[in-house]
Design an enzyme around this catalytic site. Structure first.
Site, PDB file in Angstrom:
ATOM      1  N   GLU A  71      -8.669   6.123  -3.478  1.00 10.44           N
ATOM      2  CA  GLU A  71      -7.899   7.146  -2.761  1.00 10.44           C
ATOM      3  C   GLU A  71      -6.896   7.724  -3.759  1.00 10.44           C
ATOM      4  O   GLU A  71      -5.944   7.053  -4.147  1.00 10.44           O
ATOM      5  CB  GLU A  71      -7.163   6.490  -1.589  1.00 10.44           C
ATOM      6  CG  GLU A  71      -6.413   7.481  -0.744  1.00 10.44           C
ATOM      7  CD  GLU A  71      -5.620   6.815   0.372  1.00 10.44           C
ATOM      8  OE1 GLU A  71      -5.017   5.753   0.147  1.00 10.44           O
ATOM      9  OE2 GLU A  71      -5.605   7.383   1.480  1.00 10.44           O
ATOM     10  N   GLY A 115      -1.269  -3.030   3.775  1.00 11.07           N
ATOM     11  CA  GLY A 115      -1.792  -3.418   5.093  1.00 11.07           C
ATOM     12  C   GLY A 115      -2.369  -4.819   5.097  1.00 11.07           C
ATOM     13  O   GLY A 115      -2.175  -5.585   6.050  1.00 11.07           O
ATOM     14  N   GLU A 160      -3.126   1.533  10.260  1.00 14.07           N
ATOM     15  CA  GLU A 160      -3.734   2.823   9.903  1.00 14.07           C
ATOM     16  C   GLU A 160      -3.614   2.926   8.395  1.00 14.07           C
ATOM     17  O   GLU A 160      -2.515   3.071   7.869  1.00 14.07           O
ATOM     18  CB  GLU A 160      -2.971   3.983  10.570  1.00 14.07           C
ATOM     19  CG  GLU A 160      -3.005   3.984  12.087  1.00 14.07           C
ATOM     20  CD  GLU A 160      -4.350   4.385  12.646  1.00 14.07           C
ATOM     21  OE1 GLU A 160      -5.233   4.810  11.872  1.00 14.07           O
ATOM     22  OE2 GLU A 160      -4.520   4.249  13.865  1.00 14.07           O
ATOM     23  N   GLY A 174       0.058   2.966   6.293  1.00 12.31           N
ATOM     24  CA  GLY A 174       0.350   2.942   4.861  1.00 12.31           C
ATOM     25  C   GLY A 174      -0.903   2.607   4.095  1.00 12.31           C
ATOM     26  O   GLY A 174      -2.026   2.816   4.573  1.00 12.31           O
ATOM     27  N   SER A 175      -0.729   2.062   2.917  1.00 11.44           N
ATOM     28  CA  SER A 175      -1.872   1.807   2.042  1.00 11.44           C
ATOM     29  C   SER A 175      -2.660   0.572   2.497  1.00 11.44           C
ATOM     30  O   SER A 175      -2.108  -0.322   3.146  1.00 11.44           O
ATOM     31  CB  SER A 175      -1.391   1.601   0.609  1.00 11.44           C
ATOM     32  OG  SER A 175      -0.486   0.519   0.574  1.00 11.44           O
TER      33      SER A 175
HETATM   34  P1  NAD Z   1       2.774   1.966   1.442  1.00  9.23           P
HETATM   35  O1  NAD Z   1       1.734   1.069   1.971  1.00  9.23           O
HETATM   36  O2  NAD Z   1       3.238   1.781   0.063  1.00  9.23           O
HETATM   37  O3  NAD Z   1       4.085   1.929   2.363  1.00  9.23           O
HETATM   38  C1  NAD Z   1       4.009   2.164   3.751  1.00  9.23           C
HETATM   39  C2  NAD Z   1       5.224   1.522   4.414  1.00  9.23           C
HETATM   40  O4  NAD Z   1       5.148   0.110   4.258  1.00  9.23           O
HETATM   41  C3  NAD Z   1       6.567   1.938   3.820  1.00  9.23           C
HETATM   42  O5  NAD Z   1       7.521   2.066   4.844  1.00  9.23           O
HETATM   43  C4  NAD Z   1       6.899   0.761   2.915  1.00  9.23           C
HETATM   44  O6  NAD Z   1       8.281   0.626   2.708  1.00  9.23           O
HETATM   45  C5  NAD Z   1       6.358  -0.383   3.727  1.00  9.23           C
HETATM   46  N1  NAD Z   1       6.074  -1.602   2.965  1.00  9.23           N
HETATM   47  C6  NAD Z   1       5.776  -1.728   1.650  1.00  9.23           C
HETATM   48  N2  NAD Z   1       5.599  -3.018   1.324  1.00  9.23           N
HETATM   49  C7  NAD Z   1       5.795  -3.754   2.452  1.00  9.23           C
HETATM   50  C8  NAD Z   1       5.731  -5.131   2.767  1.00  9.23           C
HETATM   51  N3  NAD Z   1       5.437  -6.050   1.854  1.00  9.23           N
HETATM   52  N4  NAD Z   1       5.974  -5.526   4.042  1.00  9.23           N
HETATM   53  C9  NAD Z   1       6.236  -4.600   4.994  1.00  9.23           C
HETATM   54  N5  NAD Z   1       6.321  -3.287   4.758  1.00  9.23           N
HETATM   55  C10 NAD Z   1       6.083  -2.848   3.504  1.00  9.23           C
HETATM   56  O7  NAD Z   1       2.169   3.423   1.675  1.00  9.23           O
HETATM   57  P2  NAD Z   1       2.777   4.800   1.243  1.00  9.23           P
HETATM   58  O8  NAD Z   1       2.616   4.915  -0.231  1.00  9.23           O
HETATM   59  O9  NAD Z   1       4.121   4.999   1.853  1.00  9.23           O
HETATM   60  O10 NAD Z   1       1.789   5.810   1.995  1.00  9.23           O
HETATM   61  C11 NAD Z   1       0.565   6.163   1.469  1.00  9.23           C
HETATM   62  C12 NAD Z   1      -0.575   5.381   2.095  1.00  9.23           C
HETATM   63  O11 NAD Z   1      -0.533   5.495   3.505  1.00  9.23           O
HETATM   64  C13 NAD Z   1      -1.937   5.917   1.700  1.00  9.23           C
HETATM   65  O12 NAD Z   1      -2.791   4.863   1.369  1.00  9.23           O
HETATM   66  C14 NAD Z   1      -2.425   6.611   2.947  1.00  9.23           C
HETATM   67  O13 NAD Z   1      -3.809   6.726   3.065  1.00  9.23           O
HETATM   68  C15 NAD Z   1      -1.823   5.806   4.015  1.00  9.23           C
HETATM   69  N6  NAD Z   1      -1.741   6.573   5.249  1.00  9.23           N
HETATM   70  C16 NAD Z   1      -2.583   6.264   6.272  1.00  9.23           C
HETATM   71  C17 NAD Z   1      -2.563   7.013   7.443  1.00  9.23           C
HETATM   72  C18 NAD Z   1      -3.482   6.706   8.601  1.00  9.23           C
HETATM   73  O14 NAD Z   1      -3.175   7.087   9.697  1.00  9.23           O
HETATM   74  N7  NAD Z   1      -4.581   6.012   8.388  1.00  9.23           N
HETATM   75  C19 NAD Z   1      -1.654   8.049   7.570  1.00  9.23           C
HETATM   76  C20 NAD Z   1      -0.804   8.338   6.508  1.00  9.23           C
HETATM   77  C21 NAD Z   1      -0.854   7.564   5.351  1.00  9.23           C
END
Ligand code: NAD
Length: 456
Positions: free
Chosen positions: A357, A213, A230, A208-209
């Site tokens: 990003e 993270g 990631e 995720g973001s």
């Molecule tokens: P996000 O970080 O908002 O959410 C990712 C996941 O985390 C979701 O399931 C969300 O519900 C959960 N989440 C949110 N807050 C949380 C918390 N406090 N505790 C635990 N879990 C929580 O990301 P997004 O908007 O869904 O995805 C986009 C981001 O993901 C971008 O920054 C992108 O670069 C990244 N990404 C990285 C990779 C990689 O492999 N490096 C691959 C795909 C996406």
């Protein structure tokens, strides 16, 4: 009363499904099921665990079209891409089906006896994934986690839970015991957070973001959970003057606009040697104008809508009146979170469009003077996930590939991910590696056993 999660189709803005919304109680119940199933699953003979994973891959293939249509509609991605992703889910499970019988240890010469090492599973692993590649990113975690003998609780993004929910049922259908794969579809701030804090969860594998993270790493520290992250990216696509410019320009647009730019590997900074900038931009314009943006279920579509209205608003903030818009493709009108592919040029690497990003179909072209300048700009970012180098000079290709601080690089290509090769980030793009044999290290602990053999 059960609360519901309304799932929206980005191409129509209409509700696609309403499913039960998991909260803390459901997360706790899922962890309890996974914990109860763990001793049985780790005791399954390696060959039998391998056979079950192969059967799971077969079942995913059998349900491939259904899953692909669900993913295409829920995430707004072109059906051809969604089919490719479901193929990769099956390939990933099959690849890791080879692992249970190959988790080898060492024998180490020591005095008075024998020392052995074993690779042991961790226990219950929490998998938290984003909405851009919902099931395929989950499979990169499911494969090695299950192969190593862990049980899992998978939390899909609240915007795209549908394929994960189907996967849980498919796992049972394939014969995996109850409780080995558990899915909780609920908000990250509630359900995801609970997994990161739960004392019975041994590890969190997160994609995720970078912002979320950071919070996950901090929350996991309280119970010393293992963590793999990631995260985001701002990858450089470096085009030298001696490159095959036509190929580089033809390939560059989909390396940013694929998945509507919602790709952590998006090569959203296109670095072009200044002497060939005009030629490159001409070829790029032709390629961008040819991109077919439209209905995700149309076989010829190359780019769908963005995931949500909020995402579209955020992306639009990078293309204000002062933005140097050089190329603008087309996008449908009407309902749907559409955004036309857009190229900004020239961009300075200090501009916001080059630093953040964007996670949408906006590319920044940044001119550079020479090889040292290209490496300096490529590395001038907090991220380090992916990237490309286009040149006909083999020595330079390798020199630059070694100098760029990034987990994955391609030469004369814009691919990033293969089932058998490690994938992950340098710097604030993450911790740990997925895919390939390397991922298994992150789902096992090394145990050292000493056996005294000297007679008393
Ligand atoms: P996000 O970080 O908002 O959410 C990712 C996941 O985390 C979701 O399931 C969300 O519900 C959960 N989440 C949110 N807050 C949380 C918390 N406090 N505790 C635990 N879990 C929580 O990301 P997004 O908007 O869904 O995805 C986009 C981001 O993901 C971008 O920054 C992108 O670069 C990244 N990404 C990285 C990779 C990689 O492999 N490096 C691959 C795909 C996406």
């Amino acid at each position: 009363m059960t609360e519901t999660l309304s799932v929206v189709e980005p191409a129509t803005e209409l509700e696609l499904a309403a499913i039960p919304r998991a909260g803390v109680e459901q997360a706790d119940a899922a962890v309890a099921r996974a914990k109860a199933a763990y001793p049985g699953w780790r005791a399954v003979a390696p060959g039998d665990r391998a056979a079950l994973l192969r059967r799971l891959a077969d079942r995913v293939e059998e349900h491939g079209e259904e899953l692909a249509v669900l993913e295409a509609r829920n995430a707004g991605k072109p059906i051809a891409d969604a089919r490719g992703e479901m193929g990769m889910v099956a390939d990933t499970l099959r690849y890791y089906a080879g692992a249970p019988e190959r988790l080898l240890g060492d024998t180490i010469p020591v005095a008075g006896g024998e020392a052995l090492t074993f690779r042991e599973p961790l226990g219950v692993v929490g998998l938290i994934v984003p909405w851009n590649f919902p099931l395929v990113i989950a499979s990169w975690k499911l494969g090695p986690a299950l192969a190593a003998g862990n049980t899992v609780v998978l939390k899909p993004a609240e915007l795209t839970p549908l394929t994960a929910v189907r996967f849980e049922a498919i796992a049972l259908e394939a014969g995996l015991p109850e409780g080995v794969v558990n899915v909780v579809a609920g908000p990250g701030s509630v359900c995801g957070r609970r997994l990161t804090e739960h004392p019975d969860v041994a590890k969190i594998a997160f994609t995720g973001s970078t912002e979320v993270g950071r919070g996950i790493a901090a929350a996991a520290a309280q119970t010393i959970k293992r963590v793999t992250l990631e995260l985001g990216g701002k990858s450089a696509n470096v085009v030298f003057a001696d490159a095959d410019l036509e190929r580089a320009a033809a390939s560059a647009p989909m390396a940013v606009f694929g998945n509507a730019g919602q790709d952590c590997c998006a090569r959203s900074r296109i670095l072009v040697e200044r002497t060939v900038l005009d030629r490159f931009m001409e070829a790029l314009e032709e390629a961008v104008e040819g991109i077919r943006v439209g209905d995700p279920l149309d076989e010829s579509t190359q780019m769908g809508p963005l995931i949500s209205a909020a995402r579209r608003e955020e992306v639009a903030s990078f293309v204000g009146p002062d933005a140097p818009v050089a190329i603008r493709g087309s996008a449908p009108d009407g309902p749907g979170f559409w955004f036309a592919p857009t190229v900004l040029c020239p961009v300075d690497n200090h501009d916001r469009a080059a630093r953040e990003e964007i996670f949408g179909p906006v590319a920044s072209v940044i001119p550079f003077e020479d090889e040292a300048d290209a490496v300096r700009i490529a590395n001038d970012t907090i991220y380090g996930l992916s990237g490309s180098i286009w040149t006909r000079d083999g020595a330079r290709a390798l020199r630059v590939a070694r100098a760029v601080e990034s987990g994955v690089l391609s030469v004369n290509s814009n691919t990033s991910v293969r089932v058998s090769t490690p994938f992950g980030g340098f710097k604030q793009s993450g911790v740990g590696r997925e895919l390939g044999p390397h991922a298994l290290e992150h789902y096992t602990e090394v145990k050292s056993v000493y056996l005294a053999t000297e007679p008393a």
